[in-house]
Design a protein around this motif. Structure first.
Motif, PDB file in Angstrom:
ATOM      1  N   ILE A 179       0.836  -1.202   0.000  1.00  0.00           N
ATOM      2  CA  ILE A 179       0.000   0.000   0.000  1.00  0.00           C
ATOM      3  C   ILE A 179       0.874   1.256   0.000  1.00  0.00           C
ATOM      4  O   ILE A 179       0.621   2.222  -0.736  1.00  0.00           O
ATOM      5  CB  ILE A 179      -0.945  -0.011   1.215  1.00  0.00           C
ATOM      6  N   VAL A 180       1.937   1.243   0.838  1.00  0.00           N
ATOM      7  CA  VAL A 180       2.836   2.395   0.884  1.00  0.00           C
ATOM      8  C   VAL A 180       3.522   2.593  -0.458  1.00  0.00           C
ATOM      9  O   VAL A 180       3.667   3.726  -0.943  1.00  0.00           O
ATOM     10  CB  VAL A 180       3.871   2.207   2.014  1.00  0.00           C
ATOM     11  N   ALA A 181       3.946   1.471  -1.074  1.00  0.00           N
ATOM     12  CA  ALA A 181       4.583   1.597  -2.384  1.00  0.00           C
ATOM     13  C   ALA A 181       3.612   2.144  -3.426  1.00  0.00           C
ATOM     14  O   ALA A 181       3.986   2.995  -4.251  1.00  0.00           O
ATOM     15  CB  ALA A 181       5.128   0.236  -2.821  1.00  0.00           C
ATOM     16  N   ASP A 182       2.367   1.663  -3.387  1.00  0.00           N
ATOM     17  CA  ASP A 182       1.370   2.178  -4.333  1.00  0.00           C
ATOM     18  C   ASP A 182       1.109   3.663  -4.108  1.00  0.00           C
ATOM     19  O   ASP A 182       1.022   4.442  -5.068  1.00  0.00           O
ATOM     20  CB  ASP A 182       0.065   1.389  -4.200  1.00  0.00           C
ATOM     21  N   ARG A 183       0.977   4.058  -2.841  1.00  0.00           N
ATOM     22  CA  ARG A 183       0.745   5.471  -2.554  1.00  0.00           C
ATOM     23  C   ARG A 183       1.938   6.320  -2.976  1.00  0.00           C
ATOM     24  O   ARG A 183       1.770   7.427  -3.526  1.00  0.00           O
ATOM     25  CB  ARG A 183       0.465   5.658  -1.066  1.00  0.00           C
ATOM     26  N   ALA A 184       3.149   5.803  -2.731  1.00  0.00           N
ATOM     27  CA  ALA A 184       4.333   6.560  -3.142  1.00  0.00           C
ATOM     28  C   ALA A 184       4.391   6.688  -4.663  1.00  0.00           C
ATOM     29  O   ALA A 184       4.757   7.748  -5.196  1.00  0.00           O
ATOM     30  CB  ALA A 184       5.593   5.872  -2.612  1.00  0.00           C
ATOM     31  N   ARG A 185       4.012   5.604  -5.357  1.00  0.00           N
ATOM     32  CA  ARG A 185       4.018   5.669  -6.813  1.00  0.00           C
ATOM     33  C   ARG A 185       2.979   6.670  -7.327  1.00  0.00           C
ATOM     34  O   ARG A 185       3.245   7.444  -8.247  1.00  0.00           O
ATOM     35  CB  ARG A 185       3.753   4.281  -7.391  1.00  0.00           C
ATOM     36  N   LEU A 186       1.794   6.665  -6.698  1.00  0.00           N
ATOM     37  CA  LEU A 186       0.763   7.617  -7.124  1.00  0.00           C
ATOM     38  C   LEU A 186       1.187   9.062  -6.842  1.00  0.00           C
ATOM     39  O   LEU A 186       0.959   9.965  -7.651  1.00  0.00           O
ATOM     40  CB  LEU A 186      -0.552   7.300  -6.418  1.00  0.00           C
ATOM     41  N   ARG A 187       1.806   9.262  -5.661  1.00  0.00           N
ATOM     42  CA  ARG A 187       2.261  10.614  -5.351  1.00  0.00           C
ATOM     43  C   ARG A 187       3.376  11.045  -6.299  1.00  0.00           C
ATOM     44  O   ARG A 187       3.469  12.210  -6.681  1.00  0.00           O
ATOM     45  CB  ARG A 187       2.734  10.672  -3.901  1.00  0.00           C
ATOM     46  N   GLU A 188       4.224  10.083  -6.674  1.00  0.00           N
ATOM     47  CA  GLU A 188       5.291  10.426  -7.605  1.00  0.00           C
ATOM     48  C   GLU A 188       4.717  10.776  -8.973  1.00  0.00           C
ATOM     49  O   GLU A 188       5.192  11.686  -9.657  1.00  0.00           O
ATOM     50  CB  GLU A 188       6.274   9.260  -7.719  1.00  0.00           C
ATOM     51  N   ARG A 189       3.659  10.031  -9.375  1.00  0.00           N
ATOM     52  CA  ARG A 189       3.009  10.379 -10.634  1.00  0.00           C
ATOM     53  C   ARG A 189       2.444  11.799 -10.591  1.00  0.00           C
ATOM     54  O   ARG A 189       2.610  12.587 -11.538  1.00  0.00           O
ATOM     55  CB  ARG A 189       1.877   9.387 -10.910  1.00  0.00           C
ATOM     56  N   ALA A 190       1.762  12.094  -9.472  1.00  0.00           N
ATOM     57  CA  ALA A 190       1.197  13.436  -9.346  1.00  0.00           C
ATOM     58  C   ALA A 190       2.295  14.496  -9.332  1.00  0.00           C
ATOM     59  O   ALA A 190       2.148  15.583  -9.909  1.00  0.00           O
ATOM     60  CB  ALA A 190       0.345  13.526  -8.077  1.00  0.00           C
ATOM     61  N   ARG A 191       3.409  14.179  -8.672  1.00  0.00           N
ATOM     62  CA  ARG A 191       4.510  15.161  -8.628  1.00  0.00           C
ATOM     63  C   ARG A 191       5.111  15.379 -10.008  1.00  0.00           C
ATOM     64  O   ARG A 191       5.428  16.514 -10.390  1.00  0.00           O
ATOM     65  CB  ARG A 191       5.594  14.670  -7.661  1.00  0.00           C
ATOM     66  N   ILE A 192       5.270  14.277 -10.762  1.00  0.00           N
ATOM     67  CA  ILE A 192       5.830  14.414 -12.102  1.00  0.00           C
ATOM     68  C   ILE A 192       4.912  15.268 -12.972  1.00  0.00           C
ATOM     69  O   ILE A 192       5.349  16.152 -13.711  1.00  0.00           O
ATOM     70  CB  ILE A 192       6.044  13.031 -12.734  1.00  0.00           C
ATOM     71  N   ALA A 193       3.595  14.980 -12.862  1.00  0.00           N
ATOM     72  CA  ALA A 193       2.649  15.770 -13.650  1.00  0.00           C
ATOM     73  C   ALA A 193       2.695  17.236 -13.257  1.00  0.00           C
ATOM     74  O   ALA A 193       2.648  18.135 -14.109  1.00  0.00           O
ATOM     75  CB  ALA A 193       1.240  15.206 -13.470  1.00  0.00           C
ATOM     76  N   GLN A 194       2.793  17.496 -11.942  1.00  0.00           N
ATOM     77  CA  GLN A 194       2.842  18.882 -11.502  1.00  0.00           C
ATOM     78  C   GLN A 194       4.146  19.551 -11.938  1.00  0.00           C
ATOM     79  O   GLN A 194       4.155  20.727 -12.339  1.00  0.00           O
ATOM     80  CB  GLN A 194       2.708  18.949  -9.975  1.00  0.00           C
ATOM     81  N   ASP A 195       5.249  18.784 -11.859  1.00  0.00           N
ATOM     82  CA  ASP A 195       6.520  19.352 -12.327  1.00  0.00           C
ATOM     83  C   ASP A 195       6.458  19.684 -13.820  1.00  0.00           C
ATOM     84  O   ASP A 195       6.986  20.707 -14.277  1.00  0.00           O
ATOM     85  CB  ASP A 195       7.653  18.363 -12.059  1.00  0.00           C
ATOM     86  N   MET A 196       5.816  18.798 -14.584  1.00  0.00           N
ATOM     87  CA  MET A 196       5.663  19.074 -16.010  1.00  0.00           C
ATOM     88  C   MET A 196       4.853  20.344 -16.233  1.00  0.00           C
ATOM     89  O   MET A 196       5.207  21.192 -17.065  1.00  0.00           O
ATOM     90  CB  MET A 196       4.986  17.882 -16.694  1.00  0.00           C
ATOM     91  N   HIS A 197       3.775  20.464 -15.442  1.00  0.00           N
ATOM     92  CA  HIS A 197       2.943  21.665 -15.572  1.00  0.00           C
ATOM     93  C   HIS A 197       3.729  22.919 -15.213  1.00  0.00           C
ATOM     94  O   HIS A 197       3.690  23.936 -15.923  1.00  0.00           O
ATOM     95  CB  HIS A 197       1.708  21.524 -14.681  1.00  0.00           C
ATOM     96  N   ASP A 198       4.484  22.825 -14.090  1.00  0.00           N
ATOM     97  CA  ASP A 198       5.208  24.015 -13.637  1.00  0.00           C
ATOM     98  C   ASP A 198       6.345  24.372 -14.597  1.00  0.00           C
ATOM     99  O   ASP A 198       6.538  25.549 -14.947  1.00  0.00           O
ATOM    100  CB  ASP A 198       5.767  23.776 -12.236  1.00  0.00           C
ATOM    101  N   SER A 199       7.095  23.346 -15.033  1.00  0.00           N
ATOM    102  CA  SER A 199       8.248  23.632 -15.897  1.00  0.00           C
ATOM    103  C   SER A 199       7.817  24.165 -17.252  1.00  0.00           C
ATOM    104  O   SER A 199       8.279  25.215 -17.708  1.00  0.00           O
ATOM    105  CB  SER A 199       9.089  22.357 -16.067  1.00  0.00           C
ATOM    106  N   LEU A 200       6.903  23.428 -17.907  1.00  0.00           N
ATOM    107  CA  LEU A 200       6.460  23.888 -19.225  1.00  0.00           C
ATOM    108  C   LEU A 200       5.635  25.159 -19.120  1.00  0.00           C
ATOM    109  O   LEU A 200       5.704  26.035 -19.998  1.00  0.00           O
ATOM    110  CB  LEU A 200       5.653  22.779 -19.909  1.00  0.00           C
ATOM    111  N   GLY A 201       4.845  25.262 -18.057  1.00  0.00           N
ATOM    112  CA  GLY A 201       4.091  26.507 -17.870  1.00  0.00           C
ATOM    113  C   GLY A 201       5.000  27.695 -17.692  1.00  0.00           C
ATOM    114  O   GLY A 201       4.731  28.804 -18.186  1.00  0.00           O
ATOM    115  N   HIS A 202       6.109  27.467 -16.957  1.00  0.00           N
ATOM    116  CA  HIS A 202       7.073  28.552 -16.773  1.00  0.00           C
ATOM    117  C   HIS A 202       7.705  28.948 -18.110  1.00  0.00           C
ATOM    118  O   HIS A 202       7.819  30.151 -18.424  1.00  0.00           O
ATOM    119  CB  HIS A 202       8.154  28.097 -15.792  1.00  0.00           C
TER     120      HIS A 202
END
Length: 554
Positions: A179-202
């Motif tokens: 469960i912890v690994a799944d949650r970490a993977r989901l959070r990492e996915r969300a972080r990657i998506a947010q980083d993509m949004h922030d970097s390309l948006g910038h």
């Protein structure tokens, strides 16, 4: 018949087979003890009744262990008041073992032990025998024949439960890790998506800033000015579409892939923003080291890269918002490193271009600020964003997480291990108590048996009519308190005072007894011997009865 039915049928057949084998093993002493002459002779009906009761106890051992144990105890009490019998002793101990193995509560078993002790004590009291020896034998039999096997059964059951709990705990930890690994993977996915949004948006915001600067250039022809305006609008639309698409990509992908330029410092970020047309003042205050002896100076710098990356993301998000909501405004970026903490402040004024959106994001922030606040909070930091004068200010404080030593996990309370430890202590206490009881019982038993022996030669020299005073010169100090009256060849004379003695000092074998009867009256003074008889052993009695039956048949 399906597989499950066949499995249950095979299990039931195996259970019945084991029960039959157990009954056969426990019934063997019941039959053999009488044949070997180690027990008081019993009729065939009594033996058959005992075997039937024993079969019922074996049948009930799993579903109702306490009644099964009490049935074997009743057989022992019916055969001997002291509960000790060679015929039913093995069954008594085995059913006590099953009682500890099957019964979850100890209170019911202890109540059963107390009831057996009370019934045995009452029977000893009304039987008219030596209560000291009989009660000591009763207690020793109860301790060694019931309490010890019961404790062994409980220890066995608790060991199995402890092993099962350990496997269950291991399965639970494995599930939690997944469960912890799944949650970490989901959070990492969300972080990657947010980083993509922030970097390309910038980057798109910087493109829009460059297009805006080109649009207001005085020497630019009108067609090019319109093209620059279209480019600026397209960049803004691309940013909005990026925000929508990234919302779908948050649940895609498994591998982390930071999109910010690898190793880009805040200086490089500010420099690129300046080249795009933003007016920025960058202040990087000198690092103030921690005090001598500060744990932060001695601990590992693990986690610093995450903090520096978050500082980079804070500056990037603040510059993006300034370019989007306040184009042309002056921006001040201040980074202060104070010991183990880093503080970054980005402040922008009001936009100076006509038609620009001078209003900054609300205090709660848009999706970029909300995701940034979550990231800062995960690092035990704080993020504040809101209006400041005519403009907007973003302030973040990030501590060095490596400065604090990790708290060791608190081990769970081993309840089953504690219960097993208490069972072991109870077993030790029972061993000590039983040793004292057995030691005292054996000492008293040996003393009474060896001091009530009349030598066969002295018995042969005694004659009916001898004065009691002369007979007492060869008589032992003690008499037998529980003589085998049922095997006496003749009843004692009416009104006579009879005493019984052992013919041998052997302790654990059946021996013959001597009966001497004297006249009663005058307190025994001047009394004479009126009768003497030999009480044979159980085996001798059976042989005599067999010979008499054969003579009667002839």
């Amino acid at each position: 018949m399906d597989h499950g039915t066949e499995k249950r049928a095979g299990r039931g057949l195996g259970g019945r087979t084991r029960g039959a084998l157990l009954w056969g093993a426990l019934a063997a002493p019941v039959v053999s003890v009488d044949q070997l002459g180690l027990n008081e002779p019993r009729s065939a009906g009594q033996q058959l009744a005992g075997l039937v009761v024993l079969a019922a106890a074996v049948t009930l051992r799993r579903a109702h262990p306490l009644p099964a144990f009490l049935l074997t105890a009743a057989l022992g009490l019916a055969t001997a008041p002291s509960l000790f019998t060679l015929a039913y002793g093995p069954a008594f101990a085995v059913l006590a073992l099953f009682l500890g193995r099957r019964a979850a509560r100890a209170r019911t078993a202890l109540i059963g032990f107390g009831g057996i002790a009370a019934v045995g004590t009452v029977k000893i009291a009304v039987r008219g025998v030596d209560p000291t020896v009989e009660w000591a034998v009763l207690m020793a039999t109860l301790v060694f024949g019931a309490v010890f096997p019961w404790l062994a059964g409980r220890y066995w059951r608790q060991g199995r439960e402890l092993a099962a709990a350990g496997w269950a705990r291991a399965d639970q930890l494995e599930r939690e890790q997944r469960i912890v690994a799944d949650r970490a993977r989901l959070r990492e996915r969300a972080r990657i998506a947010q980083d993509m949004h922030d970097s390309l948006g910038h980057e798109l915001s910087l493109i829009a800033v460059r297009a805006g600067a080109l649009q207001v250039a005085p020497d630019l022809p009108d067609p090019h000015r319109e093209a620059a305006a279209d480019l600026r609008a397209a960049a803004s639309q691309a940013t909005d579409r990026l925000h929508t698409i990234i919302g779908l990509l948050r649940e895609e992908g498994d591998e982390p892939a930071p999109l910010a330029p690898a190793g880009e410092s805040i200086d490089a970020l500010v420099a690129r923003a300046k080249q795009s047309g933003l007016r920025i003042t960058y202040v990087d205050e000198p690092h103030r080291p921690a005090a001598q002896g500060d744990p932060a100076r001695r601990e590992s710098t693990e986690g610093t890269e995450g903090a520096e990356g978050t500082v980079h993301r804070v500056v990037q998000e603040a510059l993006t918002n300034a370019a989007k909501h306040a184009p042309g405004a002056h921006v001040t970026v201040t980074v202060t490193r104070d010991g183990p903490a880093t503080r970054v402040t980005v402040t922008n004024g009001r936009g100076g271009e006509e038609g620009s959106d001078a209003a900054a994001p609300p205090s709660g922030g848009g999706s970029g600020l909300r995701a940034l606040r979550t990231r800062v909070t995960d690092l035990d930091g704080t993020l504040e964003a809101g209006p400041h004068g005519d403009g907007f200010r973003v302030t973040a404080r990030l501590p060095d997480r490596s400065a604090a030593a990790p708290r060791p996990p608190r081990p769970p309370t081993p309840r089953l291990a504690e219960a097993r430890r208490r069972t072991t202590l109870g077993f030790g206490a029972a061993v000590a108590t039983g040793a004292l009881i057995v030691g005292g019982t054996f000492a008293w038993y040996a003393y009474t048996r060896t001091h009530s022996v009349l030598d066969p030669a002295d018995y042969a020299r005694l004659r009916v009519g001898d004065p009691r005073a002369e007979a007492e010169r060869v008589l032992p100090d003690r008499t037998v308190a529980d003589p085998p009256l049922e095997r006496a060849p003749t009843p004692p004379p009416r009104g006579a005072d009879c005493a019984y003695y052992r013919s041998s000092g052997e302790l654990f074998t059946s021996v013959a007894h001597f009966r001497l009867c004297f006249e009663s009256g005058d307190g025994g003074k001047g009394a004479r011997l009126v009768d003497k008889a030999v009480i044979p052993t159980a085996q001798d009695q059976q042989n005599q009865d067999h010979q008499q039956n054969q003579e009667h048949v002839r």
